[in-house]
Design a protein around this motif. Sequence first.
Motif, PDB file in Angstrom:
ATOM      1  N   GLN A   1       0.768  -1.248  -0.315  1.00 56.04           N
ATOM      2  CA  GLN A   1      -0.118   0.182   0.360  1.00 56.04           C
ATOM      3  C   GLN A   1       0.956   1.105  -0.218  1.00 56.04           C
ATOM      4  OE1 GLN A   1      -3.362   0.035  -0.042  1.00 56.04           O
ATOM      5  NE2 GLN A   1      -3.204   2.003  -0.288  1.00 56.04           N
ATOM      6  N   LEU A   2       2.095   0.670   0.806  1.00 61.89           N
ATOM      7  CA  LEU A   2       3.022   2.583   0.741  1.00 61.89           C
ATOM      8  C   LEU A   2       3.643   2.577  -0.079  1.00 61.89           C
ATOM      9  CD1 LEU A   2       4.583   2.668   4.523  1.00 61.89           C
ATOM     10  CD2 LEU A   2       3.230   4.560   2.980  1.00 61.89           C
ATOM     11  N   ARG A   3       3.901   1.250  -1.079  1.00 60.32           N
ATOM     12  CA  ARG A   3       4.538   1.963  -2.371  1.00 60.32           C
ATOM     13  C   ARG A   3       3.434   1.643  -3.642  1.00 60.32           C
ATOM     14  NH1 ARG A   3       6.257  -3.695  -2.314  1.00 60.32           N
ATOM     15  NH2 ARG A   3       9.103  -2.458  -1.199  1.00 60.32           N
ATOM     16  N   ALA A   4       2.070   1.716  -3.329  1.00 57.97           N
ATOM     17  CA  ALA A   4       1.611   1.852  -4.371  1.00 57.97           C
ATOM     18  C   ALA A   4       1.380   3.447  -4.272  1.00 57.97           C
ATOM     19  CB  ALA A   4       0.333   0.973  -4.689  1.00 57.97           C
ATOM     20  N   ASP A   5       1.276   4.207  -2.746  1.00 59.91           N
ATOM     21  CA  ASP A   5       0.750   5.760  -2.881  1.00 59.91           C
ATOM     22  C   ASP A   5       2.216   6.573  -2.757  1.00 59.91           C
ATOM     23  OD1 ASP A   5      -2.143   5.031  -1.447  1.00 59.91           O
ATOM     24  OD2 ASP A   5      -1.562   4.885   0.565  1.00 59.91           O
ATOM     25  N   ALA A   6       2.894   5.727  -2.899  1.00 63.36           N
ATOM     26  CA  ALA A   6       4.339   6.576  -3.247  1.00 63.36           C
ATOM     27  C   ALA A   6       4.854   6.712  -4.508  1.00 63.36           C
ATOM     28  CB  ALA A   6       5.408   5.846  -2.549  1.00 63.36           C
ATOM     29  N   HIS A   7       4.751   5.393  -4.978  1.00 63.71           N
ATOM     30  CA  HIS A   7       4.476   5.740  -6.743  1.00 63.71           C
ATOM     31  C   HIS A   7       3.297   6.869  -6.610  1.00 63.71           C
ATOM     32  CE1 HIS A   7       5.122   4.763 -10.626  1.00 63.71           C
ATOM     33  NE2 HIS A   7       3.722   4.594 -10.759  1.00 63.71           N
ATOM     34  N   ARG A   8       1.735   6.410  -6.509  1.00 64.81           N
ATOM     35  CA  ARG A   8       0.466   7.712  -7.403  1.00 64.81           C
ATOM     36  C   ARG A   8       1.412   9.770  -6.858  1.00 64.81           C
ATOM     37  NH1 ARG A   8      -2.998  10.093  -4.149  1.00 64.81           N
ATOM     38  NH2 ARG A   8      -2.109   8.623  -2.840  1.00 64.81           N
ATOM     39  N   LEU A   9       1.993   9.391  -5.646  1.00 65.83           N
ATOM     40  CA  LEU A   9       2.041  11.229  -4.871  1.00 65.83           C
ATOM     41  C   LEU A   9       3.206  11.022  -6.226  1.00 65.83           C
ATOM     42  CD1 LEU A   9       1.502  10.769  -1.534  1.00 65.83           C
ATOM     43  CD2 LEU A   9       0.391  11.689  -2.989  1.00 65.83           C
ATOM     44  N   LEU A  10       4.146  10.388  -6.773  1.00 62.87           N
ATOM     45  CA  LEU A  10       5.802  10.871  -7.316  1.00 62.87           C
ATOM     46  C   LEU A  10       4.727  10.869  -8.645  1.00 62.87           C
ATOM     47  CD1 LEU A  10       8.234   8.146  -5.946  1.00 62.87           C
ATOM     48  CD2 LEU A  10       7.912  11.473  -5.295  1.00 62.87           C
ATOM     49  N   THR A  11       4.438  10.687  -9.719  1.00 63.74           N
ATOM     50  CA  THR A  11       3.730  10.754 -10.218  1.00 63.74           C
ATOM     51  C   THR A  11       2.818  11.542 -10.693  1.00 63.74           C
ATOM     52  OG1 THR A  11       1.843   8.923 -10.226  1.00 63.74           O
ATOM     53  CG2 THR A  11       4.532   7.820 -11.191  1.00 63.74           C
ATOM     54  N   ALA A  12       2.068  11.897  -9.302  1.00 68.54           N
ATOM     55  CA  ALA A  12       0.989  13.094  -9.593  1.00 68.54           C
ATOM     56  C   ALA A  12       2.050  14.337  -9.414  1.00 68.54           C
ATOM     57  CB  ALA A  12      -0.046  13.388  -8.647  1.00 68.54           C
ATOM     58  N   ARG A  13       3.276  13.839  -9.289  1.00 64.17           N
ATOM     59  CA  ARG A  13       4.153  15.593  -8.951  1.00 64.17           C
ATOM     60  C   ARG A  13       4.996  16.121 -10.009  1.00 64.17           C
ATOM     61  NH1 ARG A  13       8.176  15.484  -3.872  1.00 64.17           N
ATOM     62  NH2 ARG A  13       9.750  15.145  -5.439  1.00 64.17           N
ATOM     63  N   ALA A  14       5.335  15.223 -10.649  1.00 62.96           N
ATOM     64  CA  ALA A  14       6.166  15.059 -11.822  1.00 62.96           C
ATOM     65  C   ALA A  14       5.705  15.202 -13.287  1.00 62.96           C
ATOM     66  CB  ALA A  14       6.696  13.460 -12.047  1.00 62.96           C
ATOM     67  N   PRO A  15       6.057  16.356 -13.747  1.00 64.35           N
ATOM     68  CA  PRO A  15       6.132  17.408 -14.456  1.00 64.35           C
ATOM     69  C   PRO A  15       6.027  16.933 -16.252  1.00 64.35           C
ATOM     70  CG  PRO A  15       8.048  18.642 -13.531  1.00 64.35           C
ATOM     71  CD  PRO A  15       7.796  17.299 -12.850  1.00 64.35           C
ATOM     72  N   ALA A  16       4.892  16.569 -16.774  1.00 59.55           N
ATOM     73  CA  ALA A  16       5.224  16.630 -17.828  1.00 59.55           C
ATOM     74  C   ALA A  16       5.915  16.515 -18.689  1.00 59.55           C
ATOM     75  CB  ALA A  16       3.656  16.215 -18.417  1.00 59.55           C
ATOM     76  N   ALA A  17       6.633  15.887 -20.097  1.00 56.77           N
ATOM     77  CA  ALA A  17       7.384  16.816 -20.894  1.00 56.77           C
ATOM     78  C   ALA A  17       6.090  16.494 -22.346  1.00 56.77           C
ATOM     79  CB  ALA A  17       8.335  15.633 -20.901  1.00 56.77           C
ATOM     80  N   PRO A  18       6.897  17.815 -22.134  1.00 53.85           N
ATOM     81  CA  PRO A  18       6.292  18.416 -23.334  1.00 53.85           C
ATOM     82  C   PRO A  18       6.068  17.462 -24.168  1.00 53.85           C
ATOM     83  CG  PRO A  18       7.826  19.741 -22.855  1.00 53.85           C
ATOM     84  CD  PRO A  18       8.305  19.245 -22.144  1.00 53.85           C
ATOM     85  N   GLU A  19       5.991  17.636 -25.630  1.00 49.24           N
ATOM     86  CA  GLU A  19       4.883  16.171 -26.304  1.00 49.24           C
ATOM     87  C   GLU A  19       6.209  16.748 -27.472  1.00 49.24           C
ATOM     88  OE1 GLU A  19       1.377  14.782 -27.548  1.00 49.24           O
ATOM     89  OE2 GLU A  19       1.489  14.958 -25.399  1.00 49.24           O
ATOM     90  N   ASN A  20       6.392  17.855 -28.150  1.00 47.55           N
ATOM     91  CA  ASN A  20       7.126  18.382 -28.990  1.00 47.55           C
ATOM     92  C   ASN A  20       7.967  18.176 -28.746  1.00 47.55           C
ATOM     93  OD1 ASN A  20       6.766  20.402 -27.323  1.00 47.55           O
ATOM     94  ND2 ASN A  20       6.111  21.715 -29.675  1.00 47.55           N
ATOM     95  N   LEU A  21       9.180  18.113 -27.904  1.00 47.02           N
ATOM     96  CA  LEU A  21      10.201  18.437 -27.705  1.00 47.02           C
ATOM     97  C   LEU A  21      11.130  16.829 -27.455  1.00 47.02           C
ATOM     98  CD1 LEU A  21      12.556  20.637 -26.414  1.00 47.02           C
ATOM     99  CD2 LEU A  21      11.849  20.067 -23.764  1.00 47.02           C
TER     100      LEU A  21
END
Length: 173
Positions: free
Chosen positions: A136-156
């Motif tokens: 559960q902690l691992r899943a929550d940590a993954h969810r929180l980290l991916t929600a925080r990471a900015p998305a890279a521009p698609e065209n770059l």
Amino acid sequence: MNELAGIADRLPLSTQIHPTSRSSTSEDLEDAIRDLTRHFIYLARTVATRDRLARRYPRRYTAQLREGNAALARVAAPTGQALADLGEAVTAAGRLHRLNHSAPGPGHAEDLQRTRNVLDDHVTRARAHLFAAARQLRADAHRLLTARAPAAPENLTTLPVAAASASHRGHGR
């Protein structure tokens, strides 16, 4: 999360718990309970501390901190259940110890086996609770980290020319 899974990994397996064994089952339980208690206290302290921070500094208490705190609070139940099961395992280990050091009588072998099974059941449940908490902690940590990471521009796909030349400023001139 890794610590909770590590505690579960160190618990004795059912093949290591024997009615007449001189193994270190009681010592293994003692170590696991000490480690798990320390982690349980950490969970409770962290949740309480963050709650105080949220009340004192509401503007600084971000949604990510709230979610992280909720994730820690969610694993308190399975962690506490594991601790309770380990408490029951200690009781069974004490009974097993008494049976191992008492004179055999009618039903002695059955009592030994039944007590060993009770001990094994509690250790197995504690292990399952700890692995569930770690997952559960691992899943929550993954969810929180991916929600925080900015998305890279698609065209770059390459570095912009200005950025590439700016990084070499002063070199080669």
